[in-house]
Scaffold this motif. Sequence first.
Motif, PDB file in Angstrom:
ATOM      1  N   GLU A   9      83.434  16.696  42.863  1.00  0.00           N
ATOM      2  CA  GLU A   9      84.173  17.329  44.060  1.00  0.00           C
ATOM      3  C   GLU A   9      84.742  18.611  43.726  1.00  0.00           C
ATOM      4  O   GLU A   9      84.837  19.590  44.691  1.00  0.00           O
ATOM      5  CB  GLU A   9      85.290  16.360  44.424  1.00  0.00           C
ATOM      6  CG  GLU A   9      85.761  16.627  45.959  1.00  0.00           C
ATOM      7  CD  GLU A   9      86.864  15.650  46.221  1.00  0.00           C
ATOM      8  OE1 GLU A   9      87.924  15.847  46.568  1.00  0.00           O
ATOM      9  OE2 GLU A   9      86.230  14.487  46.061  1.00  0.00           O
ATOM     10  N   ALA A  10      85.396  19.113  42.632  1.00  0.00           N
ATOM     11  CA  ALA A  10      85.947  20.263  42.427  1.00  0.00           C
ATOM     12  C   ALA A  10      84.955  21.622  42.376  1.00  0.00           C
ATOM     13  O   ALA A  10      85.146  22.689  42.810  1.00  0.00           O
ATOM     14  CB  ALA A  10      86.632  20.212  41.219  1.00  0.00           C
ATOM     15  N   LEU A  11      83.432  21.042  42.004  1.00  0.00           N
ATOM     16  CA  LEU A  11      82.436  22.054  42.008  1.00  0.00           C
ATOM     17  C   LEU A  11      82.166  22.247  43.319  1.00  0.00           C
ATOM     18  O   LEU A  11      81.729  23.407  43.584  1.00  0.00           O
ATOM     19  CB  LEU A  11      81.391  21.426  40.991  1.00  0.00           C
ATOM     20  CG  LEU A  11      79.908  22.240  41.322  1.00  0.00           C
ATOM     21  CD1 LEU A  11      79.983  23.539  40.654  1.00  0.00           C
ATOM     22  CD2 LEU A  11      78.901  21.410  40.462  1.00  0.00           C
ATOM     23  N   ALA A  12      82.079  21.134  44.255  1.00  0.00           N
ATOM     24  CA  ALA A  12      81.640  21.400  45.660  1.00  0.00           C
ATOM     25  C   ALA A  12      82.472  22.227  46.355  1.00  0.00           C
ATOM     26  O   ALA A  12      82.308  23.182  46.996  1.00  0.00           O
ATOM     27  CB  ALA A  12      81.254  19.803  46.336  1.00  0.00           C
ATOM     28  N   ASP A  13      83.855  22.049  46.032  1.00  0.00           N
ATOM     29  CA  ASP A  13      85.009  22.750  46.619  1.00  0.00           C
ATOM     30  C   ASP A  13      85.050  24.235  46.390  1.00  0.00           C
ATOM     31  O   ASP A  13      85.180  25.094  47.120  1.00  0.00           O
ATOM     32  CB  ASP A  13      86.289  22.291  46.199  1.00  0.00           C
ATOM     33  CG  ASP A  13      86.645  21.150  46.925  1.00  0.00           C
ATOM     34  OD1 ASP A  13      86.039  20.440  47.929  1.00  0.00           O
ATOM     35  OD2 ASP A  13      87.668  20.206  46.603  1.00  0.00           O
ATOM     36  N   GLY A  14      84.768  24.320  44.996  1.00  0.00           N
ATOM     37  CA  GLY A  14      84.458  25.808  44.450  1.00  0.00           C
ATOM     38  C   GLY A  14      83.272  26.620  45.058  1.00  0.00           C
ATOM     39  O   GLY A  14      83.507  27.742  45.361  1.00  0.00           O
ATOM     40  N   GLN A  15      82.130  25.577  45.163  1.00  0.00           N
ATOM     41  CA  GLN A  15      81.083  26.489  45.838  1.00  0.00           C
ATOM     42  C   GLN A  15      81.194  26.885  47.246  1.00  0.00           C
ATOM     43  O   GLN A  15      81.019  27.990  47.916  1.00  0.00           O
ATOM     44  CB  GLN A  15      79.902  25.900  45.723  1.00  0.00           C
ATOM     45  CG  GLN A  15      79.309  25.720  44.134  1.00  0.00           C
ATOM     46  CD  GLN A  15      77.993  25.220  44.122  1.00  0.00           C
ATOM     47  OE1 GLN A  15      77.766  24.294  44.570  1.00  0.00           O
ATOM     48  NE2 GLN A  15      77.094  25.990  43.349  1.00  0.00           N
ATOM     49  N   ALA A  16      81.857  25.836  47.929  1.00  0.00           N
ATOM     50  CA  ALA A  16      82.246  26.158  49.372  1.00  0.00           C
ATOM     51  C   ALA A  16      83.341  27.409  49.665  1.00  0.00           C
ATOM     52  O   ALA A  16      83.088  28.246  50.227  1.00  0.00           O
ATOM     53  CB  ALA A  16      82.721  24.939  49.906  1.00  0.00           C
ATOM     54  N   ARG A  17      84.303  27.435  48.764  1.00  0.00           N
ATOM     55  CA  ARG A  17      85.229  28.449  48.694  1.00  0.00           C
ATOM     56  C   ARG A  17      84.444  29.750  48.545  1.00  0.00           C
ATOM     57  O   ARG A  17      84.896  30.716  49.121  1.00  0.00           O
ATOM     58  CB  ARG A  17      86.254  28.243  47.914  1.00  0.00           C
ATOM     59  CG  ARG A  17      87.262  29.359  47.670  1.00  0.00           C
ATOM     60  CD  ARG A  17      88.318  28.680  46.650  1.00  0.00           C
ATOM     61  NE  ARG A  17      89.407  29.700  46.374  1.00  0.00           N
ATOM     62  CZ  ARG A  17      90.506  30.159  47.004  1.00  0.00           C
ATOM     63  NH1 ARG A  17      90.781  29.077  47.808  1.00  0.00           N
ATOM     64  NH2 ARG A  17      91.324  31.008  46.895  1.00  0.00           N
ATOM     65  N   ALA A  18      83.597  29.746  47.412  1.00  0.00           N
ATOM     66  CA  ALA A  18      82.991  31.042  47.245  1.00  0.00           C
ATOM     67  C   ALA A  18      82.020  31.480  48.452  1.00  0.00           C
ATOM     68  O   ALA A  18      81.857  32.938  48.680  1.00  0.00           O
ATOM     69  CB  ALA A  18      82.026  30.987  45.651  1.00  0.00           C
ATOM     70  N   ALA A  92      92.593  23.129  42.033  1.00  0.00           N
ATOM     71  CA  ALA A  92      93.147  22.916  43.469  1.00  0.00           C
ATOM     72  C   ALA A  92      92.147  23.695  44.233  1.00  0.00           C
ATOM     73  O   ALA A  92      92.015  24.672  44.136  1.00  0.00           O
ATOM     74  CB  ALA A  92      94.753  23.112  43.806  1.00  0.00           C
ATOM     75  N   ARG A  93      91.467  23.088  45.491  1.00  0.00           N
ATOM     76  CA  ARG A  93      90.643  23.750  46.298  1.00  0.00           C
ATOM     77  C   ARG A  93      89.593  24.437  45.584  1.00  0.00           C
ATOM     78  O   ARG A  93      89.215  25.671  45.879  1.00  0.00           O
ATOM     79  CB  ARG A  93      91.501  24.656  47.179  1.00  0.00           C
ATOM     80  CG  ARG A  93      92.363  23.708  48.191  1.00  0.00           C
ATOM     81  CD  ARG A  93      93.124  24.749  49.051  1.00  0.00           C
ATOM     82  NE  ARG A  93      94.108  25.453  48.551  1.00  0.00           N
ATOM     83  CZ  ARG A  93      95.191  25.095  47.734  1.00  0.00           C
ATOM     84  NH1 ARG A  93      95.743  23.776  48.123  1.00  0.00           N
ATOM     85  NH2 ARG A  93      96.075  25.938  47.201  1.00  0.00           N
ATOM     86  N   GLY A  94      88.957  23.752  44.515  1.00  0.00           N
ATOM     87  CA  GLY A  94      88.018  24.448  43.964  1.00  0.00           C
ATOM     88  C   GLY A  94      88.180  25.716  43.024  1.00  0.00           C
ATOM     89  O   GLY A  94      87.225  25.875  42.456  1.00  0.00           O
TER      90      GLY A  94
END
Length: 110
Positions: A9-18, A92-94
């Motif tokens: 989930e942290a990977l997905a959040d980080g990619q979405a944030r990027a 937090a939030r990726g």
Amino acid sequence: MFHRSVACEALADGQARAARFGRDVHEPTRVALADAMAQGRGACIPCFPAYRPTSTTKPCLVRVDAQWLRGLLTEWRRGADGRWSGVVSYVARGEQVTVLKDQDDLRPAR
């Protein structure tokens, strides 16, 4: 940072944030753990809750807003007022964050 699974989930959040910030986002690729560590990548805290980069690092829970997140406590500091604060890292939030948190915002990991 390296992850245990592409479903992290942290990977997905980080990619979405990027992507929101217009950065290039690539499909996750498998890399040998030794190679990731040789490149200076740290372990994803949610993927590897028991990971300790040093012998003095301790897994903990960190209060962020109203939520308790898994983190790594690397150092305790005592303030002039006698209260303790800990240097902790968490995701937090990726994004991996390292901050100084008051003792009331830290708990031992279960």
